[in-house]
Write an enzyme that holds these catalytic residues in place. Structure first.
Site, mmCIF file in Angstrom:
data_model
loop_
_atom_site.group_PDB
_atom_site.id
_atom_site.type_symbol
_atom_site.label_atom_id
_atom_site.label_comp_id
_atom_site.label_asym_id
_atom_site.label_seq_id
_atom_site.Cartn_x
_atom_site.Cartn_y
_atom_site.Cartn_z
ATOM 1 N N SER A 134 45.417 46.719 41.750
ATOM 2 C CA SER A 134 45.485 48.020 42.406
ATOM 3 C C SER A 134 44.139 48.721 42.272
ATOM 4 C CB SER A 134 46.583 48.888 41.780
ATOM 5 O OG SER A 134 46.261 49.197 40.433
ATOM 6 N N LYS A 135 44.067 49.918 42.840
ATOM 7 C CA LYS A 135 42.818 50.685 42.842
ATOM 8 C C LYS A 135 42.292 50.954 41.428
ATOM 9 C CE LYS A 135 41.315 51.732 47.001
ATOM 10 N NZ LYS A 135 39.934 51.423 47.397
ATOM 11 N N ARG A 136 43.214 51.065 40.465
ATOM 12 C CA ARG A 136 42.745 51.404 39.120
ATOM 13 C C ARG A 136 41.911 50.280 38.502
ATOM 14 N NH1 ARG A 136 48.049 49.808 37.992
ATOM 15 N NH2 ARG A 136 48.274 48.307 36.297
ATOM 16 N N GLY A 189 39.403 48.980 39.949
ATOM 17 C CA GLY A 189 38.016 49.116 40.394
ATOM 18 C C GLY A 189 37.778 48.801 41.852
ATOM 19 N N GLU A 225 34.712 46.538 49.581
ATOM 20 C CA GLU A 225 34.294 47.253 48.371
ATOM 21 C C GLU A 225 33.398 46.375 47.502
ATOM 22 O OE1 GLU A 225 37.867 50.326 47.340
ATOM 23 O OE2 GLU A 225 38.371 48.193 47.205
#
Length: 467
Positions: free
Chosen positions: A239-241, A243, A249
């Site tokens: 997930s986004k947490r 990084g 990205e």
């Protein structure tokens, strides 16, 4: 299956960014096609018209292009093939392998409750009767087998078995005439000549239903290979947490496409103890049967190590261009001779960088305009004794003809010997003068990266301003 050229495909839905898991799926399809001398195809599953925007389609193309995974034929749009999908459904209707279902929403929910209580899949009462000449809203369902099992010999997971009684009669055409996902996938894969369906294991349950559709149409069932998921460093779903989770990205963070290909290949597959390898090696070694069953785990330290190894091998001219782009995005004011300066410095600092962003940070000292503004620490080191010693060092280096790092290191050591001191007596101050306090490589490399004229000019500026 009969022997024929391998055809793989990557079939993303353009409803957002190209996820790292999708990037790995595309890579494994590409690798297997290259390994077998087959074809790698791309299909855009754009039937969700609200979310399948042109911008999202472009994101997929950009991500695949950056990764270097270019399909061997023009991409196929699933939405554009809707009429072909309806044609296949009509064929199943004509052969008695599909039926019109007139269940209302309320009736369907009641049937679902009954099926759940009886431990079976939903079976519509319209399965064995026909309502001709009716204009009532209806869907078209597949008439799947009720008895026996469906077995998929997955190339990664091995044989997977489903009891047919647990597989519902899936909808082929919605009440508005739109084809459903499982139908469209089967028709498209057949028409594209796909021999190997390599995809994430969240699609494993679809393999049973799709196999039955192939059989109903009298088509050869492709080989299936379902890839394990990618988890974050903590073992939880990525997930986004963690990084980053989109291919774009990782590009923005400064990873090289060849480094990313190498790392993604190692997420669930490997060749002995080989950790860093080229595309040619990966193609020669890769077989989808060697993919492990367990979920892979994103490891930032390993990604950085692998990318650093590819940075070391990369052409300095290419790295200079990528570094310039990174510096421009950071808003740095670049001098007219920035390209020459970067070409000199990247080869000397790239061994210490994991990404292009880090390479830009290590190169920044070399493109600063004179006179440099020294930080407080550097200014504090320029006492009278050190200034005098640096002045003598400038004279010593003025006669230095060979400005390569190895020769400069010898020159610095010989100067220290003449002075009767260690490098520590003037090295920190020299570093500050050359870099302005910014990150920089060892002294000899910093001098070489700046070039003789620039390095001695920075020394003169600092000595003049410190008086």
């Amino acid at each position: 299956m009969s022997e024929k050229p391998v055809v793989t495909r990557f079939a993303p839905s353009p409803t957002g960014s190209l996820h790292i898991g999708g990037g790995r799926t595309a890579l494994f399809n590409w690798l297997y096609a290259r390994h077998t001398g087959g074809k790698f195809l791309l299909r855009i599953e754009d039937t969700d018209r609200e979310r399948s925007t042109e911008a999202n389609v472009q994101i997929i193309h950009d991500g695949l292009t950056w990764l270097g995974l270019v399909p061997d034929e023009p991409p196929v749009s699933q939405y554009a093939r809707a009429e072909r999908h309806r044609e296949a459904v009509q064929q199943m209707l004509d052969q008695g392998r599909a039926y019109r279902c007139y269940l209302t929403v309320e009736e369907l929910e009641a049937e679902r409750e009954i099926a759940r209580a009886q431990g079976r899949a939903i079976r519509s009462p319209w399965r064995d009767k026909e309502k001709t000449g009716s204009n009532l809203a209806h869907v078209i369902r597949f008439k799947g087998p009720i008895e026996g099992d469906t077995v998929v010999n997955d190339l990664i997971k091995g044989p997977v078995t489903w009891a047919n009684k647990e597989l519902d009669d899936l909808v082929l055409l919605r009440s508005n005439g739109d084809p459903t996902y499982n139908l469209a996938v089967v028709v498209d894969d057949h028409d594209m000549g796909v021999t190997h369906v390599i995809r994430g294991d969240d699609h494993l349950n679809n393999a049973a239903r799709q196999s039955l559709l192939y059989q109903a149409m009298g088509w050869e069932v492709p080989e299936f290979a379902h890839l394990p998921l990618i988890h974050g460093p903590d073992g939880a779903k990525l997930s986004k947490r963690h990084g980053a989770q989109a291919v774009g990205e990782f590009a923005e963070m400064g990873y090289l496409p060849e480094g990313m290909r190498n790392y993604l290949a190692r997420l669930g597959w490997g060749h002995g103890d080989d950790e860093v390898f080229s595309d040619e090696q990966a193609i020669a070694w890769f077989d989808v049967k060697d993919v492990v069953k367990a979920p892979a785990r994103l490891d930032w330290a390993k990604l950085n190590h692998i990318n650093n190894q590819h940075l070391r091998k990369a052409d300095d001219g290419r790295l200079a261009g990528l570094t310039r782009e990174a510096l421009e995005k950071q808003g740095e004011q670049l001098t007219a001779d920035v390209d020459d300066r970067l070409r000199r410095v990247v080869g000397l600092v790239k061994e210490s960088a994991a990404t292009i962003q880090e390479l830009a940070g290590l190169s920044l000292f070399s493109i600063r305009e004179r006179p440099l503004k020294l930080d407080e620490k550097s200014l504090g080191l320029l006492n009278e004794e050190t200034r005098e010693r640096l002045s003598r060092l400038a004279s010593h280096l003025q006669s230095q003809a060979d400005w390569a790092p190895e020769a400069l290191l010898i020159a610095l050591k010989s100067f220290a010997e003449i002075e009767g001191v260690g490098l520590g007596k003037f090295g920190p101050a020299l570093r500050g003068v050359l870099s302005g306090g910014a990150a920089a490589p060892d002294l000899a490399s910093a001098l070489a990266a700046l070039g003789k004229e620039e390095a001695l000019g920075r020394l003169a500026d600092a000595l003049c301003s410190a008086q």
